[in-house]
Every structure is written in C-alpha cells, then in structure tokens.
Design a protein around this motif. Structure first.
Motif: not given
Length: 457
Positions: A323, A319, A359
C-alpha cells in the motif's frame, strides 16, 4: 495437528509433477480469461466509442467506459453461481465452464456488426456480450485461486497463489501486445475497419489451449476430501453471509484498493487519455500500447515477488508495504504521463505496478486462509466480485468524469490515493493467518474470526 509442508491438506503426498501441472494450468487459464476481459477495455479506449456509441457524441467514450463497469455488476452473480457449484461440485468443473463462456463471448464480439451496420442493436449486443464476460470473470478467479493454493505446501502458499495472480499482468501484456501488433499490421483506418477484430477472434485458439491444459489437472485436494466425507455445504452462500458478512466486506475493500488503481490501464483509461486526438497528449496508439505492455511485465515480476515475500514475512505485512508503494506510484503517475514522453509514460506505469504487484500477489493466499473449507469457494469469489465493483468497475468512468469536471488529472490522483488508503485500513483490520491449516479437519479453527476485535465469526 500441524500440516507437513511436503503434503497436501488431505495428507496425501503431491508429486512435484502434479504441482507443476496445477501451477501451469492456473497461469494459462487465468491469462486466457483476463486477455479476453482486458481486450474489451483496450478496444473501448481506442475504437469502440466511434464504432458502437457514435450517437452519444461527446459522451461516447464515457458511455464506453461505463460498459466496462456494467460487466462488474454481474460478477457477483457469476461468483454466487460459481461459489455455489464450486463448493458442491468441485473447483475444476466450474473452471472449465467459466473458460468456455468467456471465450465464446469474446469471439462473438470479434464478429459483431457496428452501429453503422445495424444501428442501436450493435451497442445493445455488445453490452450483452460484455455481461457474459462479467459472469465468467466473477466465477473464474475463485476457482483458479483455490486450485493453486489448496494444492500448495503450507510454506509456499504465497508463491503458488501468485500463479493465478500473474494471469492479470500476462493477460494485459497479451492484450496490449496483440493490439499494438495490429496497429502496425492495419494502421489508421484499417485498424478501425477490421484490425481491432483480430485480437477478439484469436480468443478461440487461446480457449482451446486453456481447456486442454485445465482438463488434465486433478481436483483440489481439499474439495476431494470434502466430497469423500460428503461434507459439502448445502447452501454455502447462505452460510457465508449469515456467519461471515463483515469479513466478506472487509476482504472486498482490500481488493477494491488495488483494483481501482489497476484499472487505470486494465480498464483502458490511460490508453484513451494519452491517445485521444482531441486530448492534451494525442500520442500514437502503437507506442502507448507497447508502454502498457512493458508495464505489464514489471507488474508480473512484482506480483510474483510479492507472493514469495508473503511466505517469508506474512500476507498482512506484505500488503502494508504494498500500500505504501502503491500510494507513491499513484502520486508519480500523472506527472510522468502528462509530459507526453513515451519513456516517462512507461516509467510512471512501471512505478505504479510495483505497488500493484505487492497488493495483488499475496491476495490468493490471503483470501484462501480467511474462509472455512466448506464455503471457501463462495467466500473468495464473492469477496473478489464485490471488491471489483467497489474498486475497478467504474474507475475509468470516474476518472474521465473527474477530468471533465475539474480540468486536471490531480483529481484522479486524489481519488486513487483515497482508494489506496481504504485498502490499507481494511488490511489493518485483519489478523495474519498465514499457514493456517486448510483442510476440513480444521473447520473450527478456520471459522474463528480473522478480524481484530472479534473472537469468532
């Protein structure tokens, strides 16, 4: 006790054929669901302002995008109902009903008279059908995710969990592709007169296919064991909010950071912005729709890749990488789109979807590993629904309003960048729980809080 990677959480060997059936069923089912959901947003960006919201004049497209968001307000109700019955009656049964509800609502939009035919009744009925779509979408995702991840070997949950996730880019690809084909078959005024209806009516065929595929899939092994032990939660939603409210909020913000950015295309904003005859670009509908369809392919590939990567380096690390990539894509998007060149518009969308995939791909496994087995359906569904409201529900409306107020798309870029940072912060608040046992034997371990700084939920 450690779960053998060749076994389901209940300890029963799952055959390769069974697992393939589950993966295929989740991909087909979620693709059909999201095709139905996204075809509405695409139509809003292209024709619904003129056909259903004509009396509102210059604000017709703004109101049209607001109806895209209104359905999100009903997602939590769908999630509450699906979570309650999914934790009590099973994942499979709920998934069958969400599929039917979405298909019926979508097909009815395809035969709905316009404002010219029945006046204000047209937008009212359209919004009511959109609300039914929102109820269905609120219940669909959690069930599909749990069917995939709870059937998966421990070391392949990210890969298995990516199967319902690719339903989003596949649904977008299908919706954009079918709309693009219809702009060629029924160009200009023909598309406005009847061409837009065909993609909605095609939903009937897709629902029949999805229903047949899902009917032949076994129930989730985790729920099967809970049912056998008669350990289903009596009031799962009440237990969820009493014991895990902060976790629900943080998990929702993780999704919000992805969803706000994703709804630039799935919510129809880029399609409208780039094709608006009175806008700065005024591009043809067909090429723009094909560019969006092409970006759905890059989104699909990055989503799949992220699922596999998360099995190697963990959900949290995947993740964080996502981002960073998404933030870069946000700042590249409008400078490329605003060139008015279709190739560069596609490049902007493709770059953006790499971060979106990273994501989104690990989200199914991440959410599943956050909540205890007995309230898991409620936990993942409600977190997802709240995140959808905070993120994508009104993202196209906000983007449209920002450009009207400021006269520049840079304001939209900063809005999307802010949502991306919120998603990053929420991710950093969570511990990585990759590989945690999912079965009912491990409820105590699952109930330990995954939030940094808290010992227990």
């Amino acid at each position: 006790m450690t779960e053998n990677p060749g076994f389901t959480p209940t300890g029963t060997i799952a055959s390769l054929a069974d697992r393939r059936r589950v993966v295929f069923a989740t991909v087909v089912g979620t693709t059909v669901e999201w095709y139905d959901f996204f075809i509405y947003a695409t139509a809003v960006g292209l024709v619904f302002g003129e056909l259903f919201f004509k009396p509102l004049g210059a604000d017709s497209i703004l109101i049209g995008f607001a109806t895209v968001g209104i359905s999100f307000l009903f997602r939590p109700l769908g999630a509450f109902l699906a979570g309650h019955f999914g934790d009590k009656l099973g994942r499979k049964r709920v998934l069958m009903w969400t599929l039917i509800l979405m298909g019926v609502a979508t097909a009815l939009i395809g035969v709905l008279p316009t404002y010219d035919a029945i006046g204000m009744a047209a937008p009212v009925l359209l919004v009511l059908l959109r609300i039914l779509q929102g109820l269905s979408a609120g219940g669909e995702w959690g069930g599909a995710v749990l069917m995939a991840v709870e059937h998966a070997p421990k070391r392949k949950r990210g890969a298995f969990g990516a199967s319902p996730q690719i339903g989003v880019p596949l649904g977008l690809l299908l919706a954009s592709g079918v709309m693009a084909i219809m702009t060629a078959i029924a160009p200009g005024e023909q598309f406005i007169a009847w061409g837009w209806r065909v993609p909605f009516l095609l939903s009937v065929v897709l629902i029949l296919v999805g229903y047949y595929v899902r009917r032949n899939v076994e129930e989730s092994p985790v729920f099967a064991e809970l049912a056998e032990r008669k350990e289903e939660a009596k009031m799962p939603v009440v237990q969820l909010f009493r014991k895990h409210l902060l976790l629900v909020i943080i998990a929702a913000l993780v999704f919000a950071g992805n969803n706000a950015v994703g709804y630039m295309t799935t919510g129809g904003y880029i399609q409208n912005y780039s094709t608006d005859p009175e806008g700065p670009l005024a591009l043809d509908r067909g090429p723009v729709l094909w560019a969006v369809a092409g970006s759905a392919v890059t989104w699909l590939l990055s989503t799949l890749l992220a699922g596999f990567v998360s099995d190697r380096i963990g959900r949290r690390t995947t993740y964080i990488i996502g981002w960073i990539l998404q933030l870069g894509g946000v700042f590249a998007l409008f400078p490329l789109v605003n060139t008015g060149n279709i190739g560069l518009l596609f490049a902007g969308l493709a770059i953006l979807t790499i971060g979106l995939g990273f994501t989104y791909g690990p989200q199914a496994a991440l959410y599943t590993e956050l909540f205890p087995a007995s309230i898991r359906f409620s936990g993942v569904s409600i977190s997802y629904a709240i995140g959808a409201i905070a993120g994508g529900a009104f993202a196209p409306t906000i983007a449209t309003a920002l450009v009207k107020a400021t006269g520049t798309t840079m304001s939209v870029t900063w809005y999307l960048a802010g949502m991306t940072v919120i998603g990053l912060i929420a991710t950093l608040l969570l511990r990585d729980r990759s590989g945690i046992p999912l079965g009912p034997d491990h409820e105590e371990e699952q109930a330990a809080s995954p939030i940094h700084g808290l010992a227990r939920a």
